[in-house]
Design an enzyme around this catalytic site. Sequence first.
Site, PDB file in Angstrom:
ATOM      1  N   ILE A  27       0.834  -1.200   0.000  1.00 23.07           N
ATOM      2  CA  ILE A  27       0.000   0.000   0.000  1.00 23.07           C
ATOM      3  C   ILE A  27       0.873   1.257   0.000  1.00 23.07           C
ATOM      4  CG2 ILE A  27      -1.783   1.258   1.331  1.00 23.07           C
ATOM      5  CD1 ILE A  27      -2.762  -1.475   0.487  1.00 23.07           C
ATOM      6  N   ASP A  93       6.841   2.995  -1.171  1.00 24.54           N
ATOM      7  CA  ASP A  93       6.750   1.859  -0.253  1.00 24.54           C
ATOM      8  C   ASP A  93       6.478   2.318   1.183  1.00 24.54           C
ATOM      9  OD1 ASP A  93       6.757  -0.845  -0.074  1.00 24.54           O
ATOM     10  OD2 ASP A  93       8.912  -1.122  -0.281  1.00 24.54           O
ATOM     11  N   GLY A 149      14.106  -7.281   8.479  1.00 27.86           N
ATOM     12  CA  GLY A 149      14.043  -5.819   8.477  1.00 27.86           C
ATOM     13  C   GLY A 149      12.741  -5.229   8.978  1.00 27.86           C
ATOM     14  N   TRP A 151      10.164  -1.543   8.728  1.00 23.62           N
ATOM     15  CA  TRP A 151       9.626  -0.820   7.584  1.00 23.62           C
ATOM     16  C   TRP A 151      10.060   0.636   7.521  1.00 23.62           C
ATOM     17  CZ3 TRP A 151       7.173   2.486  10.724  1.00 23.62           C
ATOM     18  CH2 TRP A 151       6.534   1.994  11.862  1.00 23.62           C
ATOM     19  N   ASN A 152      10.835   1.106   8.475  1.00 23.34           N
ATOM     20  CA  ASN A 152      11.111   2.547   8.471  1.00 23.34           C
ATOM     21  C   ASN A 152      12.248   2.942   7.519  1.00 23.34           C
ATOM     22  OD1 ASN A 152      12.744   1.163  10.223  1.00 23.34           O
ATOM     23  ND2 ASN A 152      12.865   2.785  11.740  1.00 23.34           N
ATOM     24  N   LYS A 175      14.736 -11.017   4.891  1.00 20.94           N
ATOM     25  CA  LYS A 175      13.276 -10.861   4.846  1.00 20.94           C
ATOM     26  C   LYS A 175      12.919  -9.426   5.212  1.00 20.94           C
ATOM     27  CE  LYS A 175       9.963 -11.187   7.820  1.00 20.94           C
ATOM     28  NZ  LYS A 175       9.064 -10.098   7.389  1.00 20.94           N
ATOM     29  N   GLU A 249      18.886  -4.762  16.644  1.00 21.65           N
ATOM     30  CA  GLU A 249      18.724  -3.302  16.631  1.00 21.65           C
ATOM     31  C   GLU A 249      17.275  -3.021  16.985  1.00 21.65           C
ATOM     32  OE1 GLU A 249      20.806  -1.157  16.561  1.00 21.65           O
ATOM     33  OE2 GLU A 249      22.526  -2.249  15.790  1.00 21.65           O
ATOM     34  N   CYS A 283      14.111   4.616  15.083  1.00 23.92           N
ATOM     35  CA  CYS A 283      14.328   3.936  16.370  1.00 23.92           C
ATOM     36  C   CYS A 283      15.154   4.783  17.335  1.00 23.92           C
ATOM     37  CB  CYS A 283      14.987   2.595  16.138  1.00 23.92           C
ATOM     38  SG  CYS A 283      16.413   2.693  15.072  1.00 23.92           S
ATOM     39  N   GLU A 461      25.807  -2.354  14.429  1.00 24.78           N
ATOM     40  CA  GLU A 461      25.877  -2.272  12.979  1.00 24.78           C
ATOM     41  C   GLU A 461      26.878  -1.168  12.644  1.00 24.78           C
ATOM     42  OE1 GLU A 461      21.490  -2.317  11.831  1.00 24.78           O
ATOM     43  OE2 GLU A 461      22.296  -4.201  11.058  1.00 24.78           O
TER      44      GLU A 461
END
Length: 487
Positions: A27, A93, A149, A151-152, A175, A249, A283, A461
Amino acid sequence: MKAQPTASHYVNGGYVEDEHGQRLEVIYPATGETIAHLHAATPNIVELAIEAARSAQAEWARLKPVERGRVLRRASDILRERNAELARLETLDTGKALQETLVADPASAADALEFFGGAVAAFHGSHVDLGGPFGYTRREPLGVCAGIGAWNYPIQIAAWKSAPALAMGNAMVFKPSENTPLSALALAEIYTEAGLPDGLFNVVQGFGDVGAALVGHEAVAKVSLTGSVPTGRRIAGAAGSKLKHVTMELGGKSPLIVFDDADVENAVGGAMMANFYSTGQVCSNGTRVFVQDGIRERFLARLTERTKKIRIGDPLDPETQMGPLINRVQHEKVLAYIETGKKEGAKLAHGGGMPKLQGFENGLFVEPTIFTDVEDGMTIAREEIFGPVMSVLSFTKEEEAIRRANDTEFGLAAGIFTRDLPRAHRVIAELQAGTCWINNYNLTPVELPFGGYKQSGIGRENALAALSHYSQIKSVYVETGDVASPY
Ligand code: NDP
């Protein structure tokens, strides 16, 4: 508007589909339009991806690091060449403003590939003098790694995980969040175009169960997640039961402390970046803004003036500064937190509602929101909201600010604004957070490790720290004389 990829998954160097997988609609959060239809991975697709990764990994690991790095650096160049088109895809996205995705998302992915592509050749073991005999250490890959992952920052997350993993000689099955499945596929295509051998970077789509299948698979040696604390606990628990490596994370409720002597414009700019960038879906956001008494009035006056001017609306309009939230659940969640803030007695200084935007009536927008007079115990000061909601708290003394800033289960990030150099370093040393800023906020260059203390995470990371977390050390003792055996 359409952004339909060739197929749902990318396995062994090409697209694959299995229509038996649960249907997944992508969406565009600004309008509610469906821009792509995909299918979640079936167990068969997961198996194919892991098998492709397993068979490609050993040969890749035998290449010289500089040869692996060359592929990553080529991919980085392609990412930069396609920045505009990838930024648009990321905006469709996620709904994030194009103004942001043009500078922050594929660009940050390219930085990661460039950095790890170069750094890995200089990341090696050591020689240890043992007085005649000697030892040396080798940094060896872990094998097949799973990346999961949020979505941000979809393409950034895919790159922050895959670049150090691949540079070190691992293979990855990634994924994405089911909310944002598209840009990881674009990254996979780019890796192939840059010469990455088939099978080393695979993308499988799906919900939590697909992530769980990767975590539980016996061929997966390591799991790296970006997501919420509850999901982190579940995944780290499942991985821990099989003694797999993890990088977590996770979320935060980070403090940003503004001292009386701070430059007001910079502190206000920092606080806004710490709360409104990516519509607050970051985050590391500094959502508890502690402001010292002497600067409070000036700070609040400029904060509300500048926040009023934020342009919210069509994410594809380059003038727009703030887009919608990712999905309806998140939208309702953020609005509910705003109601709770009001009910618990915080003062709504700005925003709090849904803007009415012509042509975007179904968009998941929320106004940038500022609460003042927030107390430490209020829900909005304790829980991660993941939306554009800033809580301003007051403080008098340095020790008090440190104590209250640390009074949280989280420890991802922290920031301070002050012109007093000794105080800046003294306070930062006391803050329980893995990622800190002095006189800025939310900048995450790949050269610096990124990650959390306490419930906000495990491992790091970025920087050479990430290469450590995607490798294991082999120690080798070398005898140069005879064996002194007692037998
Ligand atoms: P989650 O932490 O639930 O999900 C993160 C990723 O993990 C997604 O890809 C998800 O898949 C996957 N996942 C979920 N459950 C499992 C499992 N048991 N095993 C393996 N993988 C799993 O984040 P959400 O996207 O659902 O967001 C929920 C909340 O988390 C937000 O409201 C926000 O507050 C917070 N959040 C925090 C982030 C941060 O960086 N701090 C990032 C994103 C969210 P799927 O999405 O398909 O279920």
